[in-house]
Design an enzyme around this catalytic site. Structure first.
Site, PDB file in Angstrom:
ATOM      1  N   SER A  95       0.852  -1.187   0.000  1.00 27.25           N
ATOM      2  CA  SER A  95       0.000   0.000   0.000  1.00 27.25           C
ATOM      3  C   SER A  95       0.889   1.239   0.000  1.00 27.25           C
ATOM      4  CB  SER A  95      -0.938  -0.021   1.216  1.00 27.25           C
ATOM      5  OG  SER A  95      -1.942   0.961   1.082  1.00 27.25           O
ATOM      6  N   ASN A  96       0.357   2.374   0.412  1.00 25.14           N
ATOM      7  CA  ASN A  96       1.115   3.624   0.492  1.00 25.14           C
ATOM      8  C   ASN A  96       0.518   4.449   1.623  1.00 25.14           C
ATOM      9  OD1 ASN A  96      -1.002   5.482  -0.593  1.00 25.14           O
ATOM     10  ND2 ASN A  96      -0.823   4.104  -2.340  1.00 25.14           N
ATOM     11  N   PRO A  97       1.220   5.517   2.050  1.00 24.22           N
ATOM     12  CA  PRO A  97       0.768   6.236   3.258  1.00 24.22           C
ATOM     13  C   PRO A  97      -0.349   7.256   3.042  1.00 24.22           C
ATOM     14  CG  PRO A  97       3.030   6.846   2.662  1.00 24.22           C
ATOM     15  CD  PRO A  97       2.487   6.052   1.541  1.00 24.22           C
ATOM     16  N   SER A  98      -1.094   7.168   1.947  1.00 25.52           N
ATOM     17  CA  SER A  98      -2.176   8.142   1.734  1.00 25.52           C
ATOM     18  C   SER A  98      -3.169   8.089   2.899  1.00 25.52           C
ATOM     19  CB  SER A  98      -2.907   7.818   0.428  1.00 25.52           C
ATOM     20  OG  SER A  98      -4.077   8.576   0.346  1.00 25.52           O
ATOM     21  N   ALA A 103      -4.765   7.523  -4.056  1.00 28.48           N
ATOM     22  CA  ALA A 103      -3.401   7.094  -4.388  1.00 28.48           C
ATOM     23  C   ALA A 103      -3.486   5.600  -4.701  1.00 28.48           C
ATOM     24  CB  ALA A 103      -2.465   7.369  -3.220  1.00 28.48           C
TER      25      ALA A 103
END
Ligand code: C5P
Length: 215
Positions: A25-28, A92
């Protein structure tokens, strides 16, 4: 437009599972997309919000659908796109997902582990094949050549506006309450917005959308 417009807004990250306990995943945080949805609602629009796993509580809108993966998000967006006058893709989206999913937790072995990734579909492109809303807005999070890269994405994805931000700037962007962005349009204009709250950026984005809808 005489009737109130319908906004379809995406927010947050997507989560691409590797096995029952791991994911990519990503930190959005979802803050930017939530701010856009909230501001559109405040101005009287009908708002449909599709959001990936975010720690924050989504704003009260007309329809809110929580999703996990990019493919789930694509299904939700394409399902609602027929109703949308405006699409704002603030999510994101993970560009890649693991090629396979392991039903069992992957055991730690002696050496390393190589994950094969495959590309996710581009939600903007796929949704706009079903029906293109009057106004389509994308985001570009870049770590270099901000304006050049954003302009390429604007053209390639046939966007009306792209909101570009430099993810290397400290204290801004992913997870933060603040950002500094540039809004690029199809006529080659660049509107720079210095560091401010995501709420204020949402106000400026929706001002631009409303003038496109009115034009
Ligand atoms: O190419 P890039 O991922 O930077 O493009 C960003 C824009 O495209 C964002 O608006 C994002 O929500 C959207 N996007 C998408 N589907 C993807 C990846 C990104 O719609 N698979």
């Amino acid at each position: 437009m005489n009737r109130k417009p319908t906004y379809l807004v995406t927010a947050g990250p997507t989560r691409e599972p590797v096995d029952p306990v791991r994911f990519i995943s990503n930190p959005s945080s979802g803050k930017m997309g939530f701010a856009v949805a909230r501001e559109a609602k405040r101005r009287g629009a009908r708002v449909i919000l599709i959001y990936g796993p975010a720690a924050l509580v989504p704003p009260r809108v007309d329809e809110a659908v929580g999703v996990r993966t990019a493919r789930d998000m694509m299904d939700a967006v394409t399902g609602f796109i027929g109703e949308a006058d405006v699409l704002v893709m603030a999510a994101a989206v993970c560009d890649y997902r693991p090629a396979g999913y392991s039903e069992n937790k992957i055991k730690k072995g002696a050496g390393g582990l190589t994950l094969e990734l495959v590309e996710n579909p581009d939600i903007l492109t796929e949704a706009c094949k079903v029906k293109r809303p009057c106004v389509v807005v994308g985001f570009a999070a870049e770590s270099g050549n901000l304006l050049e890269n954003a302009r390429v994405k604007l053209e390639k994805k046939h966007l009306d506006l792209i909101v570009a931000n430099d993810i290397t700037s400290p204290g801004m962007g992913f997870g933060s309450d603040y950002n500094a962005v540039a809004i690029l349009d199809r006529d080659g204009n660049v509107e720079n917005i210095d560091r401010t709250t995501k709420e204020e950026i949402a106000v400026r984005i929706i001002d631009r959308i409303e003038s496109l809808l009115a034009g």
